[in-house]
Write a protein that holds these residues in place. Structure first.
Motif, short mmCIF file in Angstrom:
data_model
loop_
_atom_site.label_atom_id
_atom_site.label_comp_id
_atom_site.label_asym_id
_atom_site.label_seq_id
_atom_site.Cartn_x
_atom_site.Cartn_y
_atom_site.Cartn_z
N PRO A 17 0.71 -1.12 -0.06
CA PRO A 17 -0.06 0.15 0.07
C PRO A 17 0.85 1.24 -0.07
O PRO A 17 1.50 1.62 0.96
CB PRO A 17 -0.65 0.10 1.38
CG PRO A 17 0.10 -0.80 2.41
CD PRO A 17 0.90 -1.68 1.31
N TRP A 18 0.87 1.99 -1.20
CA TRP A 18 1.83 3.11 -1.40
C TRP A 18 1.28 4.43 -0.48
O TRP A 18 2.16 5.15 -0.05
CB TRP A 18 2.04 3.36 -2.70
CG TRP A 18 2.65 2.21 -3.43
CD1 TRP A 18 2.28 1.62 -4.29
CD2 TRP A 18 4.11 1.72 -3.06
NE1 TRP A 18 3.01 0.53 -4.72
CE2 TRP A 18 4.14 0.41 -3.94
CE3 TRP A 18 5.08 2.13 -1.97
CZ2 TRP A 18 5.24 -0.15 -3.70
CZ3 TRP A 18 6.17 1.39 -2.13
CH2 TRP A 18 6.13 0.12 -3.08
N GLU A 19 -0.06 4.58 -0.39
CA GLU A 19 -0.41 5.69 0.22
C GLU A 19 -0.12 5.49 1.71
O GLU A 19 0.27 6.55 2.57
CB GLU A 19 -1.97 5.63 0.16
CG GLU A 19 -2.62 6.49 -0.90
CD GLU A 19 -2.03 8.01 -0.96
OE1 GLU A 19 -2.51 8.76 -0.10
OE2 GLU A 19 -1.50 8.35 -1.94
N ALA A 20 -0.24 4.45 2.22
CA ALA A 20 0.16 4.03 3.75
C ALA A 20 1.76 4.45 3.99
O ALA A 20 1.92 4.85 5.08
CB ALA A 20 -0.20 2.70 4.21
N VAL A 21 2.59 3.90 2.86
CA VAL A 21 3.97 4.29 3.00
C VAL A 21 4.31 5.56 2.92
O VAL A 21 4.75 6.21 3.89
CB VAL A 21 4.58 3.48 2.03
CG1 VAL A 21 6.23 4.10 1.87
CG2 VAL A 21 4.73 2.00 1.97
N ALA A 22 3.65 6.39 2.37
CA ALA A 22 3.51 7.84 2.23
C ALA A 22 3.16 8.61 3.58
O ALA A 22 3.99 9.48 4.07
CB ALA A 22 2.82 8.45 1.00
N ASP A 23 2.17 8.07 4.01
CA ASP A 23 1.42 8.55 5.51
C ASP A 23 2.50 8.07 6.48
O ASP A 23 2.92 9.08 7.52
CB ASP A 23 0.28 7.99 5.80
CG ASP A 23 -0.93 8.35 4.77
OD1 ASP A 23 -0.54 9.78 4.15
OD2 ASP A 23 -1.98 7.64 4.74
N ASP A 24 3.19 6.93 6.49
CA ASP A 24 4.20 6.45 7.69
C ASP A 24 5.48 7.47 7.43
O ASP A 24 6.07 7.83 8.51
CB ASP A 24 4.69 5.08 7.25
CG ASP A 24 3.59 4.22 7.65
OD1 ASP A 24 2.64 4.48 8.08
OD2 ASP A 24 3.59 2.86 7.17
N TRP A 25 5.82 7.93 6.27
CA TRP A 25 7.00 8.50 5.92
C TRP A 25 6.88 10.09 6.48
O TRP A 25 7.57 10.64 7.33
CB TRP A 25 7.50 8.52 4.56
CG TRP A 25 8.24 9.54 4.14
CD1 TRP A 25 8.48 10.64 3.64
CD2 TRP A 25 10.06 9.10 4.57
NE1 TRP A 25 9.74 10.96 3.48
CE2 TRP A 25 10.67 10.35 3.95
CE3 TRP A 25 10.67 8.16 5.08
CZ2 TRP A 25 11.98 10.30 4.02
CZ3 TRP A 25 11.98 8.27 5.18
CH2 TRP A 25 12.60 9.26 4.61
N ALA A 26 5.56 10.67 5.99
CA ALA A 26 5.39 11.94 6.68
C ALA A 26 5.08 12.05 8.07
O ALA A 26 5.52 13.09 8.47
CB ALA A 26 3.85 12.43 6.01
#
Length: 271
Positions: free
Chosen positions: A20-29
């Motif tokens: 899940p790439w949206e979840a990865v971006a959220d984790d990173w932010a």
């Protein structure tokens, strides 16, 4: 010297090429650090052209690989790492250019503030990306038979602690310590050139506490966080993932680079 170990909050993500790439971006932010794992079979390059591009990341290493299994795992691991970096930077995997320093530490060309690490064991791949400072990850199959010996791996304090455990507990704890030490030396960029008996870990309320004499990478990276997670989702057997993350002490939490890909697209579909 005892080095404080702040809590490790980073999520662990099971990734396939669909995310899940949206979840990865959220984790990173939110955290500025992402730890993910996948399975070799899921990360075959999508085309011959993609395989050629991935092989070109490290041409000397690629040329030295013998056997289809080793080459398949090499391509899959680089595809996972490129995709993870592409997700947090918004470039897509094709815009990521991994390389290695002369000491073997991986890095991404053009992104000096980004640190990355890669590990694999059997069918499992693990990758970590951090915007805080050095990062290292190591993975091993939980419960595997091991030839590791406390005399070769542990400090005197660790060996004494292990001696008081049952055989099965001792084996599990020794494997955990080994993966933590591998993760830490990967983060330092020294790997097995540094003896694992020269530094150790003590139990801590918020995670392992590093006991080190200050060798390796000097200040400002002296705040280290450590964790070991047992992962089993979509895996034939449970695996240990250990991670070491450094953070500059003078600035507290480092700002993470901009993470979210435009329009929330999968990094596998961006140029």
């Amino acid at each position: 010297m005892s080095v404080p170990s702040p809590a490790v909050l980073l999520p662990v993500r099971l990734l396939t090429p669909s995310g899940p790439w949206e979840a990865v971006a959220d984790d990173w932010a939110r955290e500025g650090t992402v730890l993910a794992y996948g399975v070799v079979a899921d990360w075959a390059p999508p085309s011959d052209a993609a395989a050629e591009r991935l092989a070109a990341d490290e041409p000397c290493r690629w040329a030295g690989l013998r056997g289809e299994g080793l080459r398949t795992r090499f391509l899959a691991s680089r595809f996972l790492l490129r995709s993870l970096v592409g997700a947090v930077t918004g470039t897509g995997w094709r815009g990521v250019r991994p390389a290695r320093t002369t000491t073997g530490r991986p890095y991404v060309r053009g992104l000096p503030g980004l640190r990355v690490s890669l590990s694999h064991s059997g069918p499992v791949l693990a990758a970590a990306v951090s915007g805080h400072g050095p990062v290292g990850v190591d993975t091993e199959r939980a419960g595997r038979g091991t030839s590791l010996s406390p005399a070769h791996v542990c400090t005197a304090e660790e060996a004494e602690r292990l001696a008081g455990l049952r055989d099965d507990e001792r084996a599990a704890e020794l494997l955990r310590l080994w993966t933590l030490k591998e993760a830490y030396t990967k983060a330092l960029g020294v790997g097995l050139r540094r003896s694992p008996r020269g530094f150790g870990f003590a139990p801590g309320a918020r995670g392992p506490v590093l006991l080190d004499e200050g060798e390796g990478e000097p200040d400002p990276y002296r705040q280290w966080s450590f964790a070991t997670r047992l992962v089993r989702s979509a895996l034939p057997e449970p695996y240990l993932l250990s991670v070491a993350v450094a953070q500059p002490v003078e600035s507290g939490r480092a700002a993470a680079p901009s993470a979210r890909p435009a329009s929330g697209r999968s990094p596998l579909r961006t140029a």
